[in-house]
Design an enzyme around this catalytic site. Structure first.
Site, PDB file in Angstrom:
ATOM      1  N   PHE B 237       7.942  30.760 -69.837  1.00  0.00           N
ATOM      2  CA  PHE B 237       9.169  30.582 -69.058  1.00  0.00           C
ATOM      3  C   PHE B 237       9.044  31.014 -67.604  1.00  0.00           C
ATOM      4  O   PHE B 237      10.032  31.302 -66.938  1.00  0.00           O
ATOM      5  CB  PHE B 237      10.341  31.310 -69.732  1.00  0.00           C
ATOM      6  N   ILE B 587      10.721   9.306 -71.629  1.00  0.00           N
ATOM      7  CA  ILE B 587      10.627  10.357 -72.638  1.00  0.00           C
ATOM      8  C   ILE B 587       9.397  10.065 -73.504  1.00  0.00           C
ATOM      9  O   ILE B 587       9.332   9.041 -74.184  1.00  0.00           O
ATOM     10  CB  ILE B 587      11.905  10.411 -73.500  1.00  0.00           C
ATOM     11  N   GLN B 596      13.035  20.582 -76.169  1.00  0.00           N
ATOM     12  CA  GLN B 596      13.000  21.207 -74.842  1.00  0.00           C
ATOM     13  C   GLN B 596      14.385  21.247 -74.219  1.00  0.00           C
ATOM     14  O   GLN B 596      14.803  22.260 -73.661  1.00  0.00           O
ATOM     15  CB  GLN B 596      12.081  20.395 -73.927  1.00  0.00           C
ATOM     16  N   VAL B 660      11.241  17.726 -68.744  1.00  0.00           N
ATOM     17  CA  VAL B 660      12.478  18.091 -69.431  1.00  0.00           C
ATOM     18  C   VAL B 660      12.552  19.586 -69.737  1.00  0.00           C
ATOM     19  O   VAL B 660      13.440  20.041 -70.448  1.00  0.00           O
ATOM     20  CB  VAL B 660      12.636  17.293 -70.749  1.00  0.00           C
ATOM     21  N   GLY B 661      11.621  20.358 -69.194  1.00  0.00           N
ATOM     22  CA  GLY B 661      11.554  21.772 -69.574  1.00  0.00           C
ATOM     23  C   GLY B 661      12.658  22.626 -69.004  1.00  0.00           C
ATOM     24  O   GLY B 661      13.013  23.649 -69.573  1.00  0.00           O
ATOM     25  N   GLU B 662      13.190  22.238 -67.862  1.00  0.00           N
ATOM     26  CA  GLU B 662      14.113  23.151 -67.188  1.00  0.00           C
ATOM     27  C   GLU B 662      15.520  22.625 -67.016  1.00  0.00           C
ATOM     28  O   GLU B 662      16.474  23.399 -66.960  1.00  0.00           O
ATOM     29  CB  GLU B 662      13.504  23.547 -65.834  1.00  0.00           C
TER      30      GLU B 662
END
Lengths: 188, 706, 333
Positions: B237, B587, B596, B660-662
């Site tokens: 993170f 995606i 995620q 798409v992680g954040e």
């Protein structure tokens, strides 16, 4: 009384996944560290080492417990099941299978603890144990159905920082439905 | 090489390649690889918040059972203090044991190494360190003196004050977010050994080449003399770059010439691995009666250490989000005697979106306007500041789809009108965005004689599903089945690559893998079908490809919807529903992408209701630096969370992946706070929304009503 | 963690004899608190006497209709026990509201009563704390005390007792039984915890070396109509910021019997005797419930960060009593 008296280490025999391991342990050694550092059973994870996350959950005499607050010397004579003892050979346990299929994890570090905990949740529920999510705990109210809310509460001792709770709940529900008792509860 | 048509692997839900290893406990993390003669290191952290070390009496500790060495500023080897790595200068906390100064509480002052971890811990706790204390200041608030504007942290367009004066409706509100900690479930750990003249590092990080090069430079080693591997990472993170335990472990392994492991305790993770700075933000919005923004002003203030400037760039959020006649956004930082903050999931956007998206909701209320309609009214057609075109911007499609699924049209806009028993029900909405960048990376792809392919890239799978995503991207690029592709990651020997950060991992690595695969296919076409025993390998770097990318505003967007139930008699807020609809490019793997996004939204919920690290100003250190004191959401806090996406294609983009992680965490806390207002009629401008804050707001209401 | 000796006790006299007068020895139950504190350096025993195998793991009805609970009964077994759930539902709810499934499987009834505060100054040996180091000061008063005590505290300590179970036990007049080398003894829970005063490090009235052998709950028909409600800063796996155990017997609109105890407001589970006195014999309505809560909370002395606890407890009392009055122990759903 055991003869250890003032010595600060003892030879203990730990019964893990059906196998007996005899080893000398410093009394300070937790079951968690004995598993990870001494027996190379590293599937059990150390997330906080303070009983505040559940990553180190194992089954002790069939019941879930955090191995970080369990001294190894005090675990002698108990049957311990770790994540390494959950699958039958190559065949995953339905709980493990559901976690894989529903993506009930991301980094995977809390996962062994989640799975061990989930196994116990199914047992505890089958035994009729209420939870903090159970509105009426009196025995005459009958066993609570294993609703998503019940699963959430019962799985809350296992923190997941990736935020996989939604699929963890789905995985536990799916595994519960696959067991006979679970299926009955779902219908009821 | 076959050319027969094969169904695309990209876009198909696929379980994680390492899934089986993770559910059986077979996946080994940094501190789980066995070594003979392994020694255990335990860091000793300063108990004072500022001053100098007067003395470290290591003689008594060296005599304790099992103790192998004690390292500190009096005996540690000198290392370089001017290293500039791939992501800038490392946090100076990595330069351990180089001097007697203590710049903040928890500063590493010594390392005790012993044969077992129990021995190391007891010896570390027994080490007597005396200090000459100096006054410290760890305070942070909106008015603290000493704040300054860092470079490139201020954007001005037009005259905000004049436009505010000309506005029909003005909103001026202050918001705060507290210090937050990454709290990856796997505490930072590293195992180091010398092997045949090479430094071997088994680590938990977000970029093995990054860590390897920084370590090599700090110790004046050849880059080729350091190998870092990070096969499985238990969450990161933003917190898992080079930290002080790496450096201390290298020092110890070098002195002892045996493998050394340092696994941080949870409390040490809180003290020395970075965190998200608290923020104090002021948002001023001026609008015409129809909702058109005349003025957008966002002032953010965050904290940094006295060692290194780190800016929690919250003021960037509005620069691409909304059009306005005049715009002023600025980040200020104020140094304190604390550890240096660092990137944490959606740095800047997470706190910034809380303030701006709360303010937009407040403005909509003042205007008597639907909050979605207000956002539609201010939707830009090009970058509001840059004037550049958007590569794609499908925010309104997200709102449209989200509103439909959430049943937004049926919402009564009046606050405090829905009641179920003791609980007040409310709904809220917020917009979100996150940049979509790409950074040069190297990938190699090998055609093996048995018809399979091996991909090598120094990517990191910190739980994102990168390993799986790269496999399907490679499979499609090679026109083969994913089962025939073996992706190997997280080994610095595979070359330079972007880190798992900035939501740029899959885009950057995927690009490199696709480029290498394409080059390999060309080579194989030229060579014919015969593959030699060593295979055919092609290595490609994307630096030139990325440089050719047209200048555009490249962002992912989304709309967050929240429903809450608030028991105003106890102050408890429960989120009962979250829905996020995103426009995030192509995606790759819907299963892991959804995880995620849902994970990010779970973080947003946790940020809204739970997370808050507290420092005691007297001692300068944290109070309750553990998971009983620092709460993040438990399972019972998290309702059904739905995440979905709308088509978001950019035909000019060679990869089309946005990351798409954040974005999932962005806007979520604002949507929840807006829902709390809708439920209760009280604005919650300070996170987290704790029971005491809700109860005090109720008391205020009662006071006003009386 | 300091090195220590370990012995496993097989019977009560043996355990008491072994621990004897050794001030550096501690009984080890589930270890959920003691082992944690040993890792933190707060507890540094030289010897542990493991009492988990002692034959004190039964929950048995007493002749008068109460229950006798062995000291090594786990929280899980206590909460799952049909007679606990039937006769004292608030006790089962309180236990289930505490910690997690894993910890409840380990933690014991005896250990629960003796658990130490979770005040973050107490558990951090880098900071002063009068409870840990007498005379070193209480930084919580000027520092972080959002979850501090509002009742019965002193300038020397504002820590709260973390137990949920204890709150229900306090409401139901539990009696703690113990064994010492000199023989058995008992203490009403009301007398079990010592006032804070200027000796916050002296927490219980147990004689030195005493081993808790069990808890006896006297018969209380009103307890069958009881509930426990806990408020915390996340939905589960967190300590309370306020909790209430309540039991109510209403006949013809008049309160015939009532029990109230509060959690996370004091250094001990807080039996709300003033509130009970105000309730009994009066009308069963929200105004009376609020007045009863106010009667107890009149003595509250909140600090700057925990004034919210006064309305919180008051609201909880009203909500819980109203729920009991209208729906009984089965709850509102």
């Amino acid at each position: 009384m055991s003869p250890a008296e003032t010595s600060t280490s003892s030879a203990v025999t730990l019964n893990i996944n059906g196998e007996k391991h005899t080893l000398p342990v410093d009394h300070r050694t937790t079951l968690l560290d004995a598993l990870r550092e001494r027996l190379d059973l590293t599937g059990t994870k150390k997330g906080c080492d303070q009983g505040q996350c559940g990553a180190c959950t194992v089954l002790v005499d069939g019941r879930r417990a955090v191995s970080c607050l369990q001294l190894a010397v005090a675990a002698e004579g108990r049957e311990i099941t770790t994540i390494e003892g959950v699958a039958q050979g190559d065949r995953l346990h339905p709980v493990q299978q559901a976690f894989v299929e529903l993506d009930g994890f991301q980094c995977g570090y809390c996962t062994p603890g989640q799975i061990c905990s989930a196994l116990a949740v199914l047992e505890e529920h089958a035994a009729g144990w209420p939870s903090a999510a159970t509105e009426d705990v009196r025995p005459e109210a009958g066993p609570p159905p294993l609703t998503p809310e019940e699963i959430r509460e019962r799985m809350s001792g296992n923190l997941c920082r990736c935020g996989a709770y939604v699929s963890i709940v789905q995985a536990v529900a799916r595994a519960a439905a696959q067991t006979t008792d679970g299926a009955k509860e779902q219908v009821a | 090489m076959t050319t027969t048509a094969k169904p695309d692997a990209v876009g198909v839900a696929r379980t994680r390649i390492e899934g089986r290893d993770k559910v059986t406990g077979a996946a080994r993390y940094a501190s789980e690889i066995p070594f003979t003669e392994l020694a255990h290191g335990w860091l000793v952290l300063s108990t004072i918040a500022r001053g100098r070390i007067r003395a470290i009496d290591d003689a008594a500790v060296r005599a304790l059972p099992g103790v192998l060495t004690v390292l500190h500023h009096g005996n540690a080897p000198r290392i370089k203090d001017d290293v500039i790595g791939a992501l800038g200068r490392p946090d100076p906390i990595v330069e351990v044991f180089q001097h007697d100064r203590v710049p903040h509480a928890g500063w590493p002052v010594a390392l005790v190494v012993a044969g077992t971890s129990e021995q190391a811990r007891e010896a570390a706790e027994a080490l007597v360190v005396t200090y000459d204390e100096e006054p410290h200041d760890v305070s942070f608030d909106a008015d603290k003196e000493g704040a300054y504007v860092p470079q490139d942290a201020e954007t001005v367009k037009g005259d905000v004050e004049a436009e505010l004066a000309a506005s029909t409706v003005v909103l001026d509100a202050a918001y705060t977010t507290p210090e937050q900690h990454h709290s990856a479930m796997e505490p930072h750990a590293v195992t180091v050994r010398w092997d045949g003249g090479r430094l071997e590092v088994f680590d938990s990080n977000q970029g093995s080449k990054w860590v390897a090069d920084d370590l090599a430079n700090l110790f004046s080693l050849d880059l080729s003399a350091v190998r870092v591997r990070s096969e499985h990472v238990g969450g990161a993170f933003g917190s898992k770059g080079l930290r002080s335990h790496h450096v201390a472990a290298v020092m110890a392994a070098t002195e002892l010439q045996r493998p050394v492991r340092i696994a941080l305790t949870r409390r040490q993770v809180f003290a020395i691995t970075g965190y998200r700075s608290p923020t104090a933000q002021r948002v001023r919005l001026g609008a015409d009666a129809d909702g058109r923004l005349r003025a957008f002003a966002h002032e953010n203030r965050s904290m940094t250490s006295t060692l290194r400037e780190f800016v929690e760039g919250s003021a960037g959020f509005g620069r691409t989000m909304y059009d306005s006649v005049a715009h002023h956004s600025v980040d200020r930082v104020v140094p304190a005697d604390v550890g240096t903050p660092t990137w944490m999931r959606a740095p800047g956007e997470a706190p910034g979106s809380f303030a701006v998206e709360s303010a937009m909701d407040e403005l909509a209320e003042k205007l008597g306007m639907d909050p979605i309609a207000l956002r539609v009214r201010n939707e830009p057609t090009a970058g509001p500041i840059s004037g550049l075109p958007f590569s794609s911007r499908n925010l309104l499609a997200c709102f449209e789809e989200g509103a439909r699924r959430f049943g937004w049209a049926d919402r009564d806009p009046r606050p405090r009108v829905r009641r179920e028993g003791n609980r007040l029900i409310g709904t809220g909405v917020a917009a979100c965005t996150f940049p979509s960048g790409a950074a040069p990376s190297t990938a190699s792809v090998t055609a093996e004689p048995d018809g399979t392919f091996t991909v090598r890239i120094t990517a990191a799978d910190v739980g994102t599903g990168a390993r799986t995503a790269l496999t399907v991207l490679a499979a499609d690029a090679l026109d083969t089945a994913p089962e025939r592709v073996h992706v190997r990651i997280a080994d610095s020997d595979f070359g330079a690559a972007w880190v798992a950060g900035g939501s740029m991992g899959t885009r950057s690595w995927g690009w490199a893998v696709m480029a290498a695969a394409r080059d390999l296919r060309e080579q194989l076409t030229l060579r014919g079908t015969e593959i030699p025993a060593a295979g055919v390998t092609v290595t490609t770097n994307t630096a030139e490809l990325i440089a050719q990318l047209a200048q555009k505003e490249r962002y992912a967007f989304g709309a967050q919807f929240a429903e809450v139930a608030v028991d105003v008699t106890t102050g408890e807020v429960r989120v009962t529903r979250l829905l996020g609809v995103f426009a995030a490019g192509r995606i790759v793997n819907p299963l892991t992408a959804r995880s995620q996004l849902v994970g990010g939204m779970t973080w947003g919920l946790s940020m809204a209701l739970h997370e808050e690290a507290v420092r005691d100003e007297t001692f300068g250190s944290h109070v309750g630096a553990d998971f009983a004191g620092y709460h993040f959401a438990a399972n019972a806090d998290v309702p059904v969370i739905e995440a979905d996406w709308v088509p978001d294609e950019d035909p000019d983009d060679p990869v089309g992946i946005k990351g798409v992680g954040e974005i999932g965490i962005v806007g979520t806390a604002a949507a929840i706070a807006n829902a709390v207002w809708h439920a209760t009629g009280s604005r919650q401008r300070h996170l987290p929304i704790r029971p005491d804050r809700v109860l005090l707001a109720e008391a205020d209401r009662a006071g006003h009503d009386a | 963690m300091r090195e220590f000796g370990y012995e496993r006790a097989l019977d009560v006299p043996g355990a008491v004899a072994v621990l004897g007068g050794d001030p550096e020895a501690r009984y080890l139950g589930g270890g959920t608190n003691l082992v944690d504190l040993m890792k933190a350096g707060v507890e540094r025993p030289a010897r542990l006497v493991d009492v988990r195998e002692l034959p004190l793991d039964r929950v048995e009805p007493t002749a008068d209709g109460g229950l006798r609970i062995g000291a090594t009964v786990t929280n899980s077994d206590l909460a799952a026990h049909p007679e606990v759930r039937r006769r004292y539902p608030a006790l089962a709810q309180a236990v289930l509201a505490g910690a997690s499934g894993q910890l409840r499987n380990m933690a014991t009834v005896g250990g629960n009563l003796l658990q130490r505060t979770r005040c973050a100054y107490f558990t951090d040996i880098g900071k002063p704390c009068n409870k840990r180091v007498p005379g070193s000061g209480c930084p919580a008063v000027a520092g972080e005390h959002r979850n501090g005590a509002i009742l019965g505290a002193s300038e020397h300590c504002v820590a709260v007792h973390p137990s949920d179970m204890g709150v229900a036990l306090a409401a139901f007049d539990a009696v703690v039984t113990y064994e010492t080398a000199a023989g058995p003894g008992m203490l009403a829970l009301a007398d079990f915890y010592r006032p804070v005063g200027d000796t916050p490090h002296l927490e219980t009235a147990l004689p030195a070396g005493a081993l808790i052998t069990g808890v006896t709950l006297p018969a209380a028909p009103v307890a069958a109509h009881s509930r426990y409600r806990k408020v915390r800063e996340r939905a589960s796996y967190a300590f309370a910021v306020g909790s209430v155990a309540a039991a109510l017997d209403v006949q013809d609109g008049v309160v015939r019997d009532a029990r109230l105890a509060f959690g996370a407001v004091a250094s001990r589970p807080w039996r709300a005797t003033a509130a009970e006195r105000a309730l009994i014999g009066g009308p069963a309505d929200a105004d009376a419930y609020a007045a009863a809560a106010d009667a107890e909370l009149a003595a509250a002395q909140p600090l700057s960060q925990n004034t919210y606890k006064v309305p919180l407890i008051r609201n909880l009392v009203v909500a819980l009593l109203t729920e009991l009055e209208q729906h009984g122990p089965e709850g509102a759903r």
